[in-house]
Design a protein around this motif. Structure first.
Motif, PDB file in Angstrom:
ATOM      1  N   PHE A 554       0.854  -1.185   0.000  1.00 11.60           N
ATOM      2  CA  PHE A 554       0.000   0.000   0.000  1.00 11.60           C
ATOM      3  C   PHE A 554       0.890   1.234   0.000  1.00 11.60           C
ATOM      4  CE2 PHE A 554       0.965  -0.814   4.399  1.00 11.60           C
ATOM      5  CZ  PHE A 554       1.159   0.436   4.959  1.00 11.60           C
ATOM      6  N   THR A 555       0.348   2.340  -0.492  1.00 10.97           N
ATOM      7  CA  THR A 555       1.098   3.596  -0.510  1.00 10.97           C
ATOM      8  C   THR A 555       0.533   4.536   0.546  1.00 10.97           C
ATOM      9  OG1 THR A 555      -0.349   4.655  -2.130  1.00 10.97           O
ATOM     10  CG2 THR A 555       1.503   3.379  -2.995  1.00 10.97           C
ATOM     11  N   THR A 556       1.405   5.296   1.161  1.00 11.14           N
ATOM     12  CA  THR A 556       0.957   6.238   2.188  1.00 11.14           C
ATOM     13  C   THR A 556       0.124   7.344   1.575  1.00 11.14           C
ATOM     14  OG1 THR A 556       3.023   7.471   1.962  1.00 11.14           O
ATOM     15  CG2 THR A 556       2.943   5.789   3.665  1.00 11.14           C
ATOM     16  N   PHE A 557       0.381   7.649   0.290  1.00 13.56           N
ATOM     17  CA  PHE A 557      -0.355   8.719  -0.377  1.00 13.56           C
ATOM     18  C   PHE A 557      -1.847   8.403  -0.414  1.00 13.56           C
ATOM     19  CE2 PHE A 557      -2.129  10.535  -4.324  1.00 13.56           C
ATOM     20  CZ  PHE A 557      -1.912  11.871  -4.066  1.00 13.56           C
ATOM     21  N   HIS A 558      -2.194   7.159  -0.708  1.00 15.54           N
ATOM     22  CA  HIS A 558      -3.606   6.786  -0.807  1.00 15.54           C
ATOM     23  C   HIS A 558      -4.249   6.584   0.564  1.00 15.54           C
ATOM     24  CE1 HIS A 558      -2.415   5.746  -5.017  1.00 15.54           C
ATOM     25  NE2 HIS A 558      -3.579   6.321  -5.237  1.00 15.54           N
ATOM     26  N   THR A 559      -3.492   6.090   1.525  1.00 13.80           N
ATOM     27  CA  THR A 559      -4.089   5.815   2.830  1.00 13.80           C
ATOM     28  C   THR A 559      -4.439   7.086   3.580  1.00 13.80           C
ATOM     29  OG1 THR A 559      -1.874   5.601   3.807  1.00 13.80           O
ATOM     30  CG2 THR A 559      -2.960   3.585   3.105  1.00 13.80           C
ATOM     31  N   ARG A 560      -3.797   8.213   3.214  1.00 11.20           N
ATOM     32  CA  ARG A 560      -4.142   9.466   3.887  1.00 11.20           C
ATOM     33  C   ARG A 560      -5.588   9.856   3.612  1.00 11.20           C
ATOM     34  NH1 ARG A 560       1.366  11.123   2.978  1.00 11.20           N
ATOM     35  NH2 ARG A 560       0.873  11.915   0.905  1.00 11.20           N
ATOM     36  N   ALA A 561      -6.078   9.498   2.431  1.00  4.74           N
ATOM     37  CA  ALA A 561      -7.452   9.858   2.067  1.00  4.74           C
ATOM     38  C   ALA A 561      -8.433   8.712   2.320  1.00  4.74           C
ATOM     39  CB  ALA A 561      -7.504  10.248   0.588  1.00  4.74           C
ATOM     40  N   GLU A 562      -7.937   7.631   2.879  1.00  3.83           N
ATOM     41  CA  GLU A 562      -8.772   6.447   3.081  1.00  3.83           C
ATOM     42  C   GLU A 562      -9.715   6.636   4.272  1.00  3.83           C
ATOM     43  OE1 GLU A 562      -7.315   2.489   4.957  1.00  3.83           O
ATOM     44  OE2 GLU A 562      -6.911   2.354   2.813  1.00  3.83           O
ATOM     45  N   LEU A 563     -10.949   6.203   4.126  1.00  4.89           N
ATOM     46  CA  LEU A 563     -11.903   6.277   5.226  1.00  4.89           C
ATOM     47  C   LEU A 563     -11.592   5.192   6.248  1.00  4.89           C
ATOM     48  CD1 LEU A 563     -15.269   6.863   3.326  1.00  4.89           C
ATOM     49  CD2 LEU A 563     -13.941   8.533   4.602  1.00  4.89           C
ATOM     50  N   ALA A 564     -11.660   5.543   7.514  1.00  4.96           N
ATOM     51  CA  ALA A 564     -11.410   4.568   8.574  1.00  4.96           C
ATOM     52  C   ALA A 564     -12.586   3.592   8.658  1.00  4.96           C
ATOM     53  CB  ALA A 564     -11.215   5.275   9.913  1.00  4.96           C
ATOM     54  N   VAL A 565     -12.299   2.393   9.117  1.00 10.03           N
ATOM     55  CA  VAL A 565     -13.350   1.395   9.316  1.00 10.03           C
ATOM     56  C   VAL A 565     -14.268   1.856  10.444  1.00 10.03           C
ATOM     57  CG1 VAL A 565     -13.798  -0.997   9.969  1.00 10.03           C
ATOM     58  CG2 VAL A 565     -11.852  -0.447   8.505  1.00 10.03           C
ATOM     59  N   ASP A 566     -15.551   1.629  10.294  1.00  2.06           N
ATOM     60  CA  ASP A 566     -16.535   2.047  11.285  1.00  2.06           C
ATOM     61  C   ASP A 566     -16.214   1.461  12.659  1.00  2.06           C
ATOM     62  OD1 ASP A 566     -19.219   1.697  12.833  1.00  2.06           O
ATOM     63  OD2 ASP A 566     -19.671   3.159  11.273  1.00  2.06           O
ATOM     64  N   ARG A 567     -16.198   2.321  13.686  1.00  4.61           N
ATOM     65  CA  ARG A 567     -15.851   1.872  15.042  1.00  4.61           C
ATOM     66  C   ARG A 567     -16.798   0.805  15.567  1.00  4.61           C
ATOM     67  NH1 ARG A 567     -14.408   7.047  18.863  1.00  4.61           N
ATOM     68  NH2 ARG A 567     -12.700   7.912  17.651  1.00  4.61           N
ATOM     69  N   GLU A 568     -18.097   0.989  15.253  1.00  5.68           N
ATOM     70  CA  GLU A 568     -19.110   0.100  15.815  1.00  5.68           C
ATOM     71  C   GLU A 568     -19.258  -1.174  14.996  1.00  5.68           C
ATOM     72  OE1 GLU A 568     -20.370   0.854  18.685  1.00  5.68           O
ATOM     73  OE2 GLU A 568     -19.333   2.800  18.683  1.00  5.68           O
ATOM     74  N   LYS A 569     -19.230  -1.055  13.672  1.00  7.33           N
ATOM     75  CA  LYS A 569     -19.545  -2.197  12.812  1.00  7.33           C
ATOM     76  C   LYS A 569     -18.320  -2.985  12.354  1.00  7.33           C
ATOM     77  CE  LYS A 569     -23.670   0.142  11.039  1.00  7.33           C
ATOM     78  NZ  LYS A 569     -24.359   0.686   9.830  1.00  7.33           N
ATOM     79  N   GLY A 570     -17.145  -2.343  12.347  1.00  8.85           N
ATOM     80  CA  GLY A 570     -15.956  -3.014  11.838  1.00  8.85           C
ATOM     81  C   GLY A 570     -15.479  -4.132  12.752  1.00  8.85           C
TER      82      GLY A 570
END
Length: 713
Positions: A554-570
């Motif tokens: 994975f690249t750090t460039f793309h992960t900066r804009a990545e949505l975090a996994v839902d706290r409740e459902k993930g």
């Protein structure tokens, strides 16, 4: 043909290369003119800007410019977007004139490597067109055909940029390529995670069937309470007051209340009341004076309407928000009318049925029993700061509040609670318990709950320590032959430095000597252990009961804009993988700070910022730099690479931009002779610097040889 093209466009190509890679901007040298379209009907075909390429003048229509900027609402004063749009058109003009093509075979080879092969790998060796189409639609908002056309054009652009290597530039293309490889490289990590949630069951206190704590649990929370700081103990006594209240109201804010949806809700006929809010409020039409108050309301509460930042045009904002503000006005006037009716009924000692009023007027009606003031204040659907006003009321009294948006002499109106841009409501206090202290049972339950949370975290940290202890024990065993001499040397040094000191009189000095030598030894031991710490990490990792996850490249460039996994459902694994990608930057390359971590580097323990209670550590397994083919498919990556490169370069030797008014004519056309002179001057400075560096290195080499010869003699 390509060589004739390169000679013809030598200077403008240099311009665009520096524009795309160095980012100095189009504004100062390619814009013929920018002017406001004025009011009234817009002529989308009119010339909006002109620019020169290869001695030929090109025109850009208002519509072409707007489309390039992302829509017809583009404004001419958005300078950065204007630069990007014009740069894009200049590149395309040169690209079309260059005659550069991409053959079907070249395209198919690239498509196979970049898309067909990965799809086959994830689909049991079969290529599925639908996966490609879904990827095009979801990731780029394109159809499959549009994506392939864009990809082919990017490949043509990459070819042209490759030919630009022949153009003399201050910035070395090799440096850009190398920077591109570094800032675009991807990583593979493996991490181990310990989570508070995994220890909740072990941290639970024991209760009997009646909910009472057993003796051991009682002892635990008593000690927990005793050890708490005084300020934390007092926190349990906050807002002990309890309220029982009901209200009618309307909520303006929320994800389901944007301007369009609010308008639709306002006009919708309610199935129960057989009417709409629009019909119910048709008697209320704001006058010019009322609109002036609404304008002031927007100005004073701009953040509540989504306007954040220093730049704020009230006139334009009001035109955009006027329909919403009028809807709010009408609903609030309806609330005021109902409020006055309620007060008449109260004075006549008639029964007030809020539920019936809500039903007849398309409003909400709720009742809350024994709710803590603290919870009432924090809840987004309740009256926020005004909840405390309820405490001052007598039972069965209604809350009246003045929501002023202007000077006190020019109030908006007096009546229902109005949280500007959020809600309007009328509240009735049914009961209250004003005891400043909460019930002892409530405090006990809250302390017990906090103890369980703290104990779960404590158990997690004990597991983290056990992991580190196991790794350290393995290192001690593996390195016992290397570590013993270091410790023996420290012991001997302490004895030697203390031999003339008196054990009692010089006790403090002996302790200082002991600490100094032990610290030196510990530093050497840590350095020796660090050489094998990644091996220890792998050994313990294989035997741990914690959650171990691995993330592919994975690249750090793309992960900066990545949505975090839902706290409740993930799931726990999804959260751990998300944290692994987003939060372990410490072991990834940082081109700006010129750090490049080796494979096998192990991070420190990281407490997740996104998922409270999740603590992890990771190892860097592999790094992969993009191939030439991969870079060719992403020519925009050159701009990102040059951005990083220029940041590092400018820190070392700041350069003044060559795109100054001295280097361009009054008509904003490139003066090639001045630009060429500036480039040559910069190049000569670089050659001089290189000569000086070479001379210094030669002198150092001669000095080392002389020293070595002297030592030999």
């Amino acid at each position: 043909m390509i060589f004739r093209f390169m000679e013809k466009y030598r200077v403008p190509i240099l311009v665009v290369l520096l524009l795309g890679l160095v980012g100095f901007g189009v504004w100062t040298f390619v814009i013929g003119y920018f002017r406001d379209g004025g009011k009234g009907k817009i002529d989308w075909g009119e010339t909006w800007a002109t620019y020169e390429v290869g001695g030929e003048t090109h025109e850009l229509s208002r519509e072409e410019f707007a489309i390039a900027m992302g829509g017809r609402n583009a404004r001419s004063d958005e300078e950065t977007r204007a630069q990007n749009a014009l740069a894009h058109h200049i590149r395309l003009t040169m690209l079309d004139d260059s005659g550069i093509t991409v053959s079907d075979d070249e395209f198919e080879a690239a498509f196979k490597k970049m898309l067909r092969d990965p799809i086959e790998q994830m689909n049991d060796g079969k290529y599925d067109e639908s996966i490609f189409i879904k990827h095009s639609n979801s990731s780029y908002g394109m159809t499959g055909e549009q994506f392939q056309r864009a990809m082919r054009q990017d490949m043509r652009m990459a070819k042209m940029l490759g030919e630009i290597n022949r153009v003399h530039s201050v910035v070395s293309v090799d440096d850009i390529y190398e920077t591109y490889r570094k800032v675009s490289q991807s990583y593979r990590l493996k991490g181990v995670f310990f989570n508070d949630a995994d220890y909740v069951a072990a941290a639970k206190l024991v209760r009997d069937e009646a909910g009472n704590l057993d003796a051991d649990s009682d002892t635990k929370i008593t000690k927990y309470w005793t050890d708490l700081e005084e300020a934390k103990r007092k926190a349990y006594n906050k807002d002990g007051a309890e309220l029982t209240a009901d209200f009618i109201g309307f909520r303006f804010h929320g994800s389901d209340r944007d301007d369009e949806k609010l308008s639709a809700l306002f006009e919708k006929t309610d199935l129960r009341s057989k009417t709409s809010l629009k019909e119910l409020t048709k008697e209320f039409e704001p006058s010019d004076d009322d609109l002036a108050k609404l304008n002031l309301r927007l100005d004073r509460s701009r953040a509540n309407y989504g306007f954040v930042g220093d730049e704020f045009d009230l006139e334009k904002a009001f035109e955009a928000k006027k329909p919403r503000l009028v809807i709010e006005w009408k609903i609030l006037k309806l609330m005021k009318k109902l409020h006055d009716q309620i007060l008449v009924s109260v004075r006549a000692k008639d029964e007030v049925d809020l539920a019936a009023l809500a039903l007849a007027n398309n409003l909400s009606n709720y009742k809350f029993s024994n709710i803590k003031l603290q919870k009432l204040v924090k809840h987004e659907d309740y009256p926020g700061q005004y909840a405390r006003t309820l405490l001052r009321l007598q039972k069965n009294n209604f809350l009246t509040y003045t929501a002023a948006v202007g000077p006190k002499s020019n109030a908006f109106f007096t009546g229902p609670v109005d949280e500007v841009g959020k809600h309007a409501s009328v509240w009735r206090l049914l009961d209250k318990n004003m005891s400043p202290m909460p019930k002892l049972g409530d405090v006990r339950d809250a302390v017990a709950e906090d103890y369980e949370k703290a104990r779960a975290t404590e158990l997690r940290d004990e597991a983290v320590k056990a992991f580190d202890d196991a790794a350290d024990a393995w290192l001690e065993e593996q390195l016992k032959d290397e570590l013993k001499p270091i410790r023996d040397e420290a012991t001997a040094a302490i004895a030697d430095r203390s031999k003339d000191l008196d054990a009692e009189k010089d006790k403090a000095e002996i302790e200082t000597i002991t600490k100094e030598e032990n610290d030196k030894a510990e530093a050497k031991i840590t350095a020796e252990k660090d050489k094998k710490r990644n091996d220890a990490f792998k050994i313990v990792l294989a035997d741990t009961k914690a959650l171990v996850v691995q993330e592919g490249f994975f690249t750090t460039f793309h992960t900066r804009a990545e949505l975090a996994v839902d706290r409740e459902k993930g799931s726990s694994e999804e959260k751990a993988r998300s944290a692994l990608r987003k939060e372990f930057s410490a072991i990834l390359d940082d081109f700006i700070s010129q750090t490049d971590h080796e494979l096998g580097t192990v991070s420190e323990w990281v407490e997740s910022r996104t998922y409270p209670g999740l603590k992890g550590r990771a190892i860097l397994l592999e790094k992969r730099q993009p191939t030439v083919d991969e870079m060719a498919l992403n020519p925009s990556g050159f701009q990102q690479a040059e951005h990083y490169f220029s940041l590092v370069r400018d820190r070392q030797s700041p350069r003044e931009s060559i795109w100054t008014f001295e280097n361009v004519g009054n008509n904003f056309k490139v003066d090639s002779s001045k630009i060429a002179a500036s480039l040559e001057e910069a190049a000569e400075e670089k050659r001089q610097t290189d000569r000086e560096v070479k001379e210094r290195n030669e002198k150092k080499a001669k000095a080392r040889k002389a020293a070595a010869a002297a030592a030999a003699n």
